[in-house]
Design an enzyme around this catalytic site. Structure first.
Site, PDB file in Angstrom:
ATOM      1  N   ARG A   1      38.496  37.541  41.884  1.00 31.44           N
ATOM      2  CA  ARG A   1      39.135  37.743  43.184  1.00 31.44           C
ATOM      3  C   ARG A   1      40.399  36.889  43.207  1.00 31.44           C
ATOM      4  NH1 ARG A   1      33.617  36.875  44.158  1.00 31.44           N
ATOM      5  NH2 ARG A   1      32.527  38.699  45.056  1.00 31.44           N
TER       6      ARG A   1
ATOM      7  N   LYS B   1      32.327  33.508  46.102  1.00 29.01           N
ATOM      8  CA  LYS B   1      31.943  33.520  47.511  1.00 29.01           C
ATOM      9  C   LYS B   1      30.649  32.744  47.717  1.00 29.01           C
ATOM     10  CE  LYS B   1      34.070  37.821  49.142  1.00 29.01           C
ATOM     11  NZ  LYS B   1      33.812  39.136  49.765  1.00 29.01           N
TER      12      LYS B   1
ATOM     13  N   HIS C   1      43.690  43.278  44.119  1.00 30.35           N
ATOM     14  CA  HIS C   1      42.341  43.841  44.071  1.00 30.35           C
ATOM     15  C   HIS C   1      42.267  45.083  43.190  1.00 30.35           C
ATOM     16  CE1 HIS C   1      38.641  42.508  45.835  1.00 30.35           C
ATOM     17  NE2 HIS C   1      38.239  43.742  46.046  1.00 30.35           N
TER      18      HIS C   1
ATOM     19  N   ARG D   1      41.360  44.031  39.846  1.00 28.80           N
ATOM     20  CA  ARG D   1      39.913  43.767  39.780  1.00 28.80           C
ATOM     21  C   ARG D   1      39.156  45.086  39.597  1.00 28.80           C
ATOM     22  NH1 ARG D   1      35.756  40.127  41.448  1.00 28.80           N
ATOM     23  NH2 ARG D   1      34.283  40.962  42.989  1.00 28.80           N
TER      24      ARG D   1
ATOM     25  N   HIS E   1      29.167  40.075  42.270  1.00 28.48           N
ATOM     26  CA  HIS E   1      28.557  40.838  43.352  1.00 28.48           C
ATOM     27  C   HIS E   1      27.126  40.373  43.570  1.00 28.48           C
ATOM     28  CE1 HIS E   1      31.456  44.500  42.803  1.00 28.48           C
ATOM     29  NE2 HIS E   1      31.981  43.551  43.559  1.00 28.48           N
TER      30      HIS E   1
ATOM     31  N   TYR F   1      31.789  51.793  41.197  1.00 28.13           N
ATOM     32  CA  TYR F   1      32.647  52.059  40.045  1.00 28.13           C
ATOM     33  C   TYR F   1      32.153  53.228  39.211  1.00 28.13           C
ATOM     34  CZ  TYR F   1      34.861  47.777  41.427  1.00 28.13           C
ATOM     35  OH  TYR F   1      35.519  46.825  42.169  1.00 28.13           O
TER      36      TYR F   1
END
Length: 327
Positions: free
Chosen positions: A153, A177, A255, A258, A281, A290
């Site tokens: 990110r 995160k 992004h 990414r 994730h 994806y």
């Protein structure tokens, strides 16, 4: 309850989010922004957080809709309100949770934009020649190589500590995160770009120290308040690279690199669970998007390149008439 009391609710909630859940700074800022907007609306209605009912929250969402806000924005604001009232219930500020049964607007399931391998190559080449100084060009090259090699990110990338880059690493330790750490491997071009940038960065830092300036702990230092290159500056940089490389700027954001990282890995046989780990994730369901991107791209390739598909398209364009003139 006064407006000041409402703001106290918000600040206490945000402090708890940061302390207990390790919420990222960008998440904190988003919650704060959305809840202040909600607080202003509540104040205009002569209401307060302690007395709000389900219908009041629903009326707020209706007002957001009337402003023309997107479903995604409305869903995000409702999420912030739900989190606030769940916290209020747990803290016994209220005996009920007025937001618990409210359903948000359906969010459109748009597939993420991605880039072709050749487009990424053009962006990487542009990074090597874009910048006012040689140091800028080396930094830009390192940023782009790391981003595409790891799928980080943008916040993770620009705030990388320099300690993570020492010793010619094969892998980088990334803080994601919720303060969750993960390891991401580096490609040979990324390792080379990192080593070259590190020498230039350290030389600049040594010179700065001789002038009495404190050393930076970041791989991509900046004189700004954050102490490192900002997300906004990198966003502008990647747009500059898009223009220089001839790639449509509206396709290119940090992004989308990414997304390209994940899509290209999947296209070349990488395991979905491995991609989940690399991207950080929490749920593999997030990574599964994806597979849909790849399915859509394969469908487009067939439609664009298969001779039967072209023949059918030609027939539709010709109104279905395949006979020769006069026959």
């Amino acid at each position: 309850m006064t407006k000041m009391d409402n703001l106290h609710w918000i600040s206490t909630f945000l402090d708890a989010q940061a302390a207990e859940l390790g919420a990222a700074q960008n998440t904190q800022l988003a919650y704060a922004r959305d809840l202040r907007i909600f607080s202003d609306w509540v104040d205009r209605q002569k209401l307060d957080f302690a007395a709000i009912q389900r219908t009041d929250i629903e009326n707020f969402l209706v007002a957001c809709d009337a402003e023309g806000l997107s479903p995604a924005t409305r869903a995000r604001r409702l999420s912030a309100i739900k989190q606030l009232y769940r916290f209020a219930f747990e803290e016994s500020w209220r005996s009920d949770n007025p937001a618990i049964q409210i359903k948000g607007p359906g969010r459109s399931k748009r597939l993420p934009k991605t880039l072709e391998v050749i487009e990424v190559d053009r962006l990487l080449n542009a990074a090597r020649t874009t910048g006012r100084t040689q140091a800028d060009r080396l930094r830009n090259t390192c940023l782009m190589e790391l981003l595409y090699a790891t799928g980080m990110r943008v916040t993770e990338l620009v705030s990388l500590p320099v300690s993570a880059a020492r010793g010619d690493p094969r892998m980088l330790l990334v803080m994601g995160k919720g303060s969750k750490e993960r390891m991401v491997p580096l490609s040979p071009p990324a390792r080379t770009a990192l080593a070259v940038w590190l020498k230039t960065r350290d030389a600049a830092e040594d010179e700065a120290r001789t002038k009495g300036k404190p050393a930076s702990r970041f791989l991509f230092p900046s004189r700004g308040k954050a102490g490192h290159l900002t997300r906004h500056r990198f966003y502008l940089l990647i747009k500059e690279l898009a223009v220089s490389s001839g790639v449509a700027p509206d396709k290119v954001t940090p992004h989308t690199l990414r997304h390209a990282f994940a899509t290209h890995l999947l296209a070349n046989g990488a395991d979905l669970r491995a991609i989940q780990m690399l991207l950080g994730h929490a749920d593999v369901a997030t990574t599964e998007i994806y597979t849909h991107v790849l399915d859509e791209r394969l469908r487009e390739l067939v439609l664009e390149n298969h001779p039967l598909a072209r023949d059918r398209e030609a027939k539709r364009s010709d109104g279905g008439n395949t006979s020769s003139d006069g026959q």
